[in-house]
Scaffold this active site. Structure first.
Site, PDB file in Angstrom:
ATOM      1  N   LYS A 139     127.118 -36.922  77.484  1.00  0.00           N
ATOM      2  CA  LYS A 139     126.564 -38.226  77.082  1.00  0.00           C
ATOM      3  C   LYS A 139     125.145 -38.363  77.655  1.00  0.00           C
ATOM      4  O   LYS A 139     124.941 -38.644  78.834  1.00  0.00           O
ATOM      5  CB  LYS A 139     127.450 -39.370  77.601  1.00  0.00           C
ATOM      6  CG  LYS A 139     127.000 -40.718  77.085  1.00  0.00           C
ATOM      7  CD  LYS A 139     126.740 -41.592  78.265  1.00  0.00           C
ATOM      8  CE  LYS A 139     125.795 -42.698  78.178  1.00  0.00           C
ATOM      9  NZ  LYS A 139     124.525 -42.614  77.567  1.00  0.00           N
ATOM     10  N   GLU A 172     123.911 -37.564  91.425  1.00  0.00           N
ATOM     11  CA  GLU A 172     122.533 -37.376  91.889  1.00  0.00           C
ATOM     12  C   GLU A 172     121.774 -38.636  91.506  1.00  0.00           C
ATOM     13  O   GLU A 172     121.732 -39.000  90.331  1.00  0.00           O
ATOM     14  CB  GLU A 172     121.889 -36.148  91.233  1.00  0.00           C
ATOM     15  CG  GLU A 172     122.490 -34.827  91.662  1.00  0.00           C
ATOM     16  CD  GLU A 172     122.339 -34.531  93.143  1.00  0.00           C
ATOM     17  OE1 GLU A 172     121.475 -35.156  93.804  1.00  0.00           O
ATOM     18  OE2 GLU A 172     123.110 -33.706  93.649  1.00  0.00           O
ATOM     19  N   CYS A 191     112.886 -38.278  90.306  1.00  0.00           N
ATOM     20  CA  CYS A 191     113.674 -38.675  91.481  1.00  0.00           C
ATOM     21  C   CYS A 191     113.084 -38.062  92.740  1.00  0.00           C
ATOM     22  O   CYS A 191     113.293 -38.553  93.837  1.00  0.00           O
ATOM     23  CB  CYS A 191     115.117 -38.257  91.298  1.00  0.00           C
ATOM     24  SG  CYS A 191     115.261 -36.521  90.864  1.00  0.00           S
ATOM     25  N   GLU A 230     113.222 -47.887  95.084  1.00  0.00           N
ATOM     26  CA  GLU A 230     112.672 -46.910  94.140  1.00  0.00           C
ATOM     27  C   GLU A 230     112.019 -47.646  92.971  1.00  0.00           C
ATOM     28  O   GLU A 230     112.664 -48.452  92.308  1.00  0.00           O
ATOM     29  CB  GLU A 230     113.792 -46.002  93.607  1.00  0.00           C
ATOM     30  CG  GLU A 230     113.259 -44.891  92.730  1.00  0.00           C
ATOM     31  CD  GLU A 230     114.357 -44.023  92.142  1.00  0.00           C
ATOM     32  OE1 GLU A 230     115.323 -44.591  91.571  1.00  0.00           O
ATOM     33  OE2 GLU A 230     114.264 -42.790  92.227  1.00  0.00           O
TER      34      GLU A 230
END
Ligand code: NAD
Length: 480
Positions: free
Chosen positions: A174, A249, A283, A382
């Site tokens: 997905k 992750e 990331c 972030e």
């Protein structure tokens, strides 16, 4: 539905849906990359059933069959990297060079795991009981749900799908709703690779529909996810309820430490690369630049000078350094963090403004804050855009303490000519990946990747460490 809508791939069939997503080029909002079917929850469940049905065959498939399939996929990705890299850049907004490199890297993952197929070895052990033999080996896990983010539309699926298949698992894939074109193109290659029907299924669509359907389906044995901390946490909690294996992750707030003895050119090029390339949407991006006092002012001056030379433009133009932000909501998020930073007392010394280009797109000048403190929200949360903040440190010890003072722990970097500080930093940085005189972003494909704290949960990805997640250990006792 029109035949031009790219369909999902379930049980070896291209399967249309009643809903579709219009994929828009962030460099040029009038350019529609294509229309992509959004699967229903029922279709996601059908994909899981197809994967379950294919599992007995694939898990016992001859190793050379798996090797050939993976090698073939890798070879086609490599051969078509220019074309598929262009598609990737068109839908995601990273530069053409970055898009092409990403597809090339995706090809490497398939070729690497083609070889790993033959390196599956177990152990034998002496039993404590005389006359008994013990053997330990790994078996495939079953059906793996693969849920991926938008920022690496080809590489992340590749580094999850390739080991899943190599170790004999079946997959329901997905991709992120925002970038279905690269996922669809990868699946189209896989559909012609000789893989039996049902071994790999593609279900595009929304996390709240397709993702949730996978999490709730007892036929899924494990989920590997890359994305935000928020979604990752939800997946972990849901998985725990039925004791399903997960690998997550997630985000980062990665520090790049620059010491007084650093080579200034190395420091600036690593900081610019780490903070702003791929529009800061990595990331592993360097969002906190922790600089010691003796070099601070020279570093800031050199950064601003370099940033003035960066060309922000259409991702497909060959001389573009930085493409657009991926979409309107990410752009608004970046802009809101610029306001937050200023309100917190940080100095915006360069960039941040929206930019107009030939075509309408989500263009933004890379931004640099100075006079920031590690407690500020711009240094704790972030942002996931081309925004970096300089934090002044008195010396190495303080820089290290600041680097580690974060909820995240994905990558950490240091620029120094001191072997002593480099060695100490490698040991002491609370991160899964440490870089010395290199950008915090940009990793190899044959060694483990992953983080600590809120950045990762579960076993490492990539290299042969990937088998920790994609296989299950069996211990067999025999009295001959
Ligand atoms: P996201 O969490 O919004 O979405 C990731 C995926 O999860 C998408 O496919 C989405 O549709 C799906 N999803 C959303 N809700 C779901 C639900 N309820 N159930 C199941 N699936 C659901 O993340 P994003 O915005 O696509 O990606 C950006 C994030 O990814 C950033 O935080 C970035 O740091 C992180 N990221 C991490 C790594 C890494 O390796 N650590 C690599 C790339 C990106």
């Amino acid at each position: 539905m029109s035949s031009e809508i790219h369909a999902n791939y379930i049980a070896g069939e291209w399967t249309p849906a009643t809903d579709a997503h219009q994929n828009i080029n962030p460099s040029n909002l009038s350019d529609v990359v294509g229309e992509y079917a959004r699967a229903s929850a029922e279709q996601a469940r059908a994909a899981v059933a197809a994967a379950r049905a294919a599992f007995p065959g694939w898990s016992r498939s001859p190793l050379e069959e798996r090797l050939e399939v993976l090698d073939g996929i890798g070879a086609e990705l490599t051969a078509r990297r220019e074309e598929l890299g262009r598609l990737l850049s068109r839908e995601e907004g990273k530069t053409l060079a970055e898009g092409v490199a990403e597809v090339g890297r995706a090809g490497r993952f398939f070729r690497y795991y083609a070889q790993e197929v033959l390196r599956q070895m177990g152990d034998t052990a002496e039993s404590v009981r005389p006359g008994v033999e013990v053997a330990v080996w790994r078996e495939p896990l079953g059906v793996v749900g693969i849920i991926t983010p938008w920022n690496f539309p080809t590489a992340i699926p590749a580094w999850k799908i390739a080991p899943a298949l190599a170790y004999g698992n079946c997959v329901v894939f997905k991709p992120a709703d925002l970038v279905p074109a690269s996922a669809w193109a990868l699946t189209e290659i896989i559909s012609r690779s000789g893989l039996p029907p049902g071994v790999l299924n593609l279900v595009m669509g929304r996390g709240s529909v397709v993702g949730e359907a996978l999490l709730g389906d007892e036929g899924v044995d494990a989920v590997t996810f890359t994305g935000s901390v928020e979604t990752g946490g939800h997946i972990a909690r849901t998985a725990a309820q039925r004791m399903m294996r997960v690998q997550l992750e997630m985000g980062g707030k990665n520090p790049l430490v620059v010491l007084d003895d650093a080579d200034l050119e190395t420091a600036v090029s690593c900081a610019v690369n780490g903070a702003y390339f791929s529009t800061g949407q990595r990331c592993t991006a360097s969002s906190r630049l922790i600089v010691t006092e003796g070099v601070h002012d020279r570093f800031v001056e050199a950064m601003v000078e370099r940033m003035e030379t960066l060309r922000v433009d259409d991702a497909l133009k060959p001389d573009t350094h930085i493409g657009p932000v991926v979409d309107q909501s990410q752009l608004e998020r970046n802009q809101s963090y610029l306001e937050i930073g200023v309100q917190e007392g940080a100095r915006l010394v360069h960039g941040g403004q929206r930019l107009n280009r030939e075509t309408e797109g989500y263009y933004m000048a890379p931004a640099l804050f100075t006079e920031t403190r590690n407690e500020m929200r711009i240094n704790r949360e972030e942002i996931f855009g081309p925004v970096a903040a300089v934090i002044r440190a008195r010396g190495y010890e303080e820089a290290l303490a600041i680097a580690n003072d974060t909820p995240f722990g994905l990558t950490a970097g240091i620029i120094t000519r001191s072997l002593e500080h480099a060695s100490h930093f490698k040991r002491s940085a609370q991160a899964g990946v440490v870089m010395v005189n290199l950008p915090t972003a940009g990793t190899d494909y044959h060694v483990p990747f992953g983080g600590r704290k809120a950045s990762s949960y579960g076993p490492r990805e990539q290299g042969r460490y990937a088998r920790e997640f994609f296989t299950i250990v069996k211990t067999a006792y025999t009295r001959p």
